[in-house]
Motif scaffolding. Structure first.
Motif, mmCIF file in Angstrom:
data_model
loop_
_atom_site.group_PDB
_atom_site.id
_atom_site.type_symbol
_atom_site.label_atom_id
_atom_site.label_comp_id
_atom_site.label_asym_id
_atom_site.label_seq_id
_atom_site.Cartn_x
_atom_site.Cartn_y
_atom_site.Cartn_z
ATOM 1 N N LEU A 35 -39.665 -37.367 52.430
ATOM 2 C CA LEU A 35 -39.795 -35.912 52.456
ATOM 3 C C LEU A 35 -41.115 -35.539 51.801
ATOM 4 O O LEU A 35 -41.273 -35.657 50.589
ATOM 5 N N GLN A 39 -42.850 -29.854 52.094
ATOM 6 C CA GLN A 39 -41.560 -29.322 52.511
ATOM 7 C C GLN A 39 -40.993 -28.443 51.406
ATOM 8 O O GLN A 39 -41.340 -28.559 50.235
ATOM 9 N N GLN A 101 -34.651 -31.445 56.854
ATOM 10 C CA GLN A 101 -34.470 -31.867 55.462
ATOM 11 C C GLN A 101 -33.124 -31.463 54.894
ATOM 12 O O GLN A 101 -32.440 -32.260 54.257
#
Length: 541
Positions: A35, A39, A101
């Protein structure tokens, strides 16, 4: 006009695949799916987590995910859903998660949680009797008809729990076992579509991310450069936030990160433009740290100047954010300006505030202004050389008072230089409080709003900057909707021989006051506007 979001290089065809969610979750833990720091953080609430798990259990679609396969080393999370993530090998291709996510974090956390916080979002069980997911508030084993979701990732533990159901005397124990098998198979077999983008530049990935992002989250240049410049010993956002934290005592911590980023770019030898900022990726962490340190010291000096000399008590009162960029570059180049240089710096501030120079700041003007600062700092030019369009004094009659308006801020700042007093009491107004912009309780109409409305005046004229003065709330209530010809006689009586001084402190010339005594709104606006304009002109020349 060219599409600014167009790829700078050919985009490789996306590669679709269908993957088991359990495999995707495992890839996260093993560091194959990362990730990136640009993000957004995990923000789902408990009910959203349970809803997603319920969709999987019922076989409902939960959408696809988007991955970006790359060898670029970008800053990424080392924990997801309370779980530690393995770091990939150097120069090993990884898959950065661009979309999905919240969903993958939920699946990962629910299946693999082994935490010790009973209040965790991931302390979840499935009620085999009610066929629904529930949050637990204890680390103790739940009732036999409830099974922790984390056991789904450990078949031995899961079926040990299922076999224990045989010890129950409840008439529905066989159905509970059927429900458990259904749940297990659903999570083992559930698949979602995954689209993987080939290796491409981060600039090309940005518009794709923005286009598909379900929350409309935009990647800022700060986010992109954080990912592009990250190393184990340098984090761009943390560095910028450290600079802003140092400005908290002076109430300048709300400066936009991008403004600071422009100065970091200049400090490392680049410019203010996006193109120059992009070249930060070519510098070592040591060079970037040095640039951040230089930027930090320049910000401290620039903010101190704004607070003490320009009398701006809060970053929100700065007329234009780009003024800060230029001021910081000046103080980076000239740590201790001479008296002559200080006069030119002050002139530049008022020129740009009055003319609206920075409202149209573009790449060309950024480059010209940076050169001008450098030549001024090196003594090659006696002035900063900013192009200055001097508007007419009528600007103070045509612009209305609004907290987000640059000319409103400029007006408030110049007024503070004259130490305004309340016109009914002579009480000194706390301009630092008035200029905090947390409220505008001290800013009121010289010609009362209700009086002007009764005369048929329109809002833009009523709220003209030339009609705004600083008053205490008590005095404003006393004035209420009175005609100026009435309440100004009370002002004359209260001020006595200090009348001219009280008026001057509010940038109200005697000619404007006399117009007010005759209820001459046009005459007042004209004379007051001239006085405001003259006060700023005095700061420029």
């Amino acid at each position: 006009m060219a599409d600014t979001n167009a790829p700078t290089a050919p985009v490789k065809d996306p590669q679709p695949s269908v993957d088991r969610i359990e495999d995707l979750a495992r890839r996260i833990l093993h560091g194959d799916i990362l990730l990136p720091k640009f993000q957004r953080a995990f923000v789902w609430e408990r009910k959203q987590i349970l809803s997603l798990l319920d969709s999987v259990a019922k076989g409902y679609p939960i959408g696809s995910i988007l991955l970006w396969q790359s060898r670029q080393e970008l800053m990424s999370e080392n924990r997801i859903a309370d779980l530690e993530i393995k770091l990939p090998k150097p120069d090993y291709p990884v898959n950065y998660l661009l979309d999905g996510q919240q969903r993958l974090s939920t699946i990962c956390g629910a299946l693999y949680w082994k935490g010790d916080d009973p209040e965790s979002h991931w302390n979840i069980a499935y009620d085999l009797r009610d066929k629904k997911f529930v949050h637990l508030d204890t680390l103790e084993d739940p009732a036999p008809h409830q099974i922790r979701v984390s056991k789904l990732s450990d078949p031995a533990a899961f079926f040990k729990h299922v076999y224990a159901l045989d010890t129950l005397t409840a008439p529905d124990r066989d159905q509970l076992k059927v429900n458990a098998d259904t749940l297990f198979n659903r999570f083992k077999d559930y698949k979602i579509a995954a689209v993987t983008l080939g290796d491409m530049s981060i600039q090309d990935v940005a518009p794709i991310f923005e286009r598909i992002n379900s929350e409309g989250t935009r990647l800022t240049v700060v986010d992109l450069m954080r990912a592009a410049t990250w190393s184990k010993d340098f984090d761009l956002v943390d560095s910028i936030d450290g600079i802003l934290e140092d400005l908290t005592e002076k109430n300048f911590e709300e400066i936009d990160r991008k403004v600071v980023l422009r100065n970091v770019s200049a400090s490392v030898g680049g410019g203010f433009s996006a193109e120059s900022i992009d070249k930060l990726r070519n510098h070592t962490s040591a060079e970037l740290k040095e640039a951040v340190a230089a930027t930090r010291e320049a910000y401290k000096r620039a903010v101190d100047y704004l607070v003490t000399q320009i009398r701006i008590p809060d970053a929100r009162v700065l007329p234009y954010a780009h003024q800060m960029t230029v001021l910081v570059e000046i103080f980076r180049r000239i740590p201790s300006p001479s008296a002559t240089q200080f006069r030119e710096i002050e002139s530049m501030f008022w020129k740009t505030a009055l003319s609206g120079y920075f409202s149209g700041w573009n790449t060309g003007s950024m480059a010209r202004d940076q050169i001008a600062v450098h030549e001024f700092a090196e003594g090659k030019a006696p002035t900063l050389g900013f192009d200055f369009h001097d508007p007419s004094h009528t600007i103070w009659k045509s612009r209305t008072f609004r907290s987000n308006n640059a000319h409103s801020k400029t007006f408030a700042i110049i007024l503070s230089h004259y130490g305004p007093v309340d016109l009914l009491t002579g009480q000194k107004i706390d301009t630092s409080s008035a200029l905090s912009w947390t409220n505008q309780k001290e800013f009121h109409h010289f010609f009362p709003r209700k009086y002007l409305e009764s005369c048929g005046e329109k809002a833009d004229r009523i709220n003209a900057l030339a009609n705004i003065v600083l008053l205490t709330s008590a005095s404003n209530k006393t004035i209420s909707a009175s005609k100026p010809s009435i309440y100004l006689k009370e002002v004359e009586k209260a001020a006595g021989p200090s009348l001219a001084q009280w008026l001057d402190s509010n940038l109200i010339p005697m000619s404007a006051f006399k117009a007010g005594l005759k209820n001459d709104f046009d005459g007042f606006l004209e004379e007051r506007a001239k006085a405001i304009h003259a006060a700023i002109q005095a700061k420029i020349h």
